[in-house]
Scaffold this active site. Sequence first.
Site, PDB file in Angstrom:
ATOM      1  N   HIS A 102       0.834  -1.209   0.000  1.00 31.20           N
ATOM      2  CA  HIS A 102       0.000   0.000   0.000  1.00 31.20           C
ATOM      3  C   HIS A 102       0.863   1.251   0.000  1.00 31.20           C
ATOM      4  O   HIS A 102       1.945   1.268   0.578  1.00 31.20           O
ATOM      5  CB  HIS A 102      -0.965   0.016   1.182  1.00 31.20           C
ATOM      6  N   HIS A 104       0.681   5.111   1.233  1.00 33.33           N
ATOM      7  CA  HIS A 104      -0.038   6.111   2.018  1.00 33.33           C
ATOM      8  C   HIS A 104       0.041   7.446   1.280  1.00 33.33           C
ATOM      9  O   HIS A 104       1.132   7.861   0.866  1.00 33.33           O
ATOM     10  CB  HIS A 104       0.637   6.334   3.380  1.00 33.33           C
TER      11      HIS A 104
HETATM   12  P1  5GP Z   1       1.380   0.200   7.477  1.00 32.90           P
HETATM   13  O1  5GP Z   1       1.637   0.391   8.946  1.00 32.90           O
HETATM   14  O2  5GP Z   1       1.377  -1.284   7.120  1.00 32.90           O
HETATM   15  O3  5GP Z   1       2.229   1.011   6.557  1.00 32.90           O
HETATM   16  O4  5GP Z   1      -0.088   0.757   7.207  1.00 32.90           O
HETATM   17  C1  5GP Z   1      -1.230   0.025   7.437  1.00 32.90           C
HETATM   18  C2  5GP Z   1      -2.344   1.017   7.650  1.00 32.90           C
HETATM   19  O5  5GP Z   1      -3.575   0.347   7.504  1.00 32.90           O
HETATM   20  C3  5GP Z   1      -2.346   1.657   9.034  1.00 32.90           C
HETATM   21  O6  5GP Z   1      -2.135   3.057   8.898  1.00 32.90           O
HETATM   22  C4  5GP Z   1      -3.718   1.304   9.604  1.00 32.90           C
HETATM   23  O7  5GP Z   1      -4.328   2.379  10.278  1.00 32.90           O
HETATM   24  C5  5GP Z   1      -4.507   0.914   8.378  1.00 32.90           C
HETATM   25  N1  5GP Z   1      -5.515  -0.106   8.616  1.00 32.90           N
HETATM   26  C6  5GP Z   1      -5.351  -1.264   9.289  1.00 32.90           C
HETATM   27  N2  5GP Z   1      -6.501  -1.974   9.289  1.00 32.90           N
HETATM   28  C7  5GP Z   1      -7.401  -1.236   8.576  1.00 32.90           C
HETATM   29  C8  5GP Z   1      -8.778  -1.452   8.234  1.00 32.90           C
HETATM   30  O8  5GP Z   1      -9.389  -2.464   8.567  1.00 32.90           O
HETATM   31  N3  5GP Z   1      -9.366  -0.460   7.507  1.00 32.90           N
HETATM   32  C9  5GP Z   1      -8.712   0.662   7.121  1.00 32.90           C
HETATM   33  N4  5GP Z   1      -9.401   1.558   6.423  1.00 32.90           N
HETATM   34  N5  5GP Z   1      -7.422   0.890   7.429  1.00 32.90           N
HETATM   35  C10 5GP Z   1      -6.776  -0.052   8.159  1.00 32.90           C
END
Ligand code: 5GP
Length: 143
Positions: A102, A104
Site C-alpha cells: 500500500h 499512504h
Molecule cells: P502500514 O503500517 O502497514 O504502513 O499501514 C497500514 C495502515 O492500515 C495503518 O495506517 C492502519 O491504520 C490501516 N488499517 C489497518 N486496518 C485497517 C482497516 O481495517 N481499515 C482501514 N481503512 N485501514 C486499516
Amino acid sequence: MTHDSSCIFCKIINGDIPSAKVYEDEAVYAFLDISQVTKGHTLLIPKTHTQDIYSTDEQTAEKLFARVPKVANAIKNAFEPIGLNLLNNNEAPAGQSVYHLHIHLIPRYGENDGFEPNWIVHTDDYSNDDLQAMAKQINERIS
Ligand code: 5GP
Ligand code: ZN
C-alpha cells in the site's frame, strides 16, 4: 484477481470488510486509512495481492503508481492541503503492519498536523567515492 483470504486489504477490496472508498478501477482500490494521520489520509492498493514492494511485479507497480497523481489531485482539491507525502513501509522494522502492498497519501496542513517525519536526519558521512561504490553495489544487482 489473486487474493489472500487471510488478508484484511483483500477483504476490503472484496467488500467483506467495509471501508470509506475513495476510488476504484480494475487494477487499484483507494480508501481512507481507518486511523487518519491527517484529514484525507488515503491508502492506495493494487487489487492483486502482493505482500510488499519486493514481491511486486513491474506491471502491478506500474498500474499502482500510475493512479497516484489522480488520487493526490482529488485529495488536494477536496481539502486544500499545503503539501502531501507519499509513504510505503516494507517489513516490520520499517513500520509495515498490513502485508498487502500500500501507498499512504498523507496530505499536509502545517508543521503540527500530526505527521512527524523528524526521523529523517541526513548525514554527510559518505564521500563521493563512497556514493559511487554504493551505487555500483546496487546497480550490479538490478535484474
Ligand atoms: P502500514 O503500517 O502497514 O504502513 O499501514 C497500514 C495502515 O492500515 C495503518 O495506517 C492502519 O491504520 C490501516 N488499517 C489497518 N486496518 C485497517 C482497516 O481495517 N481499515 C482501514 N481503512 N485501514 C486499516
Ligand atoms: Zn491482500
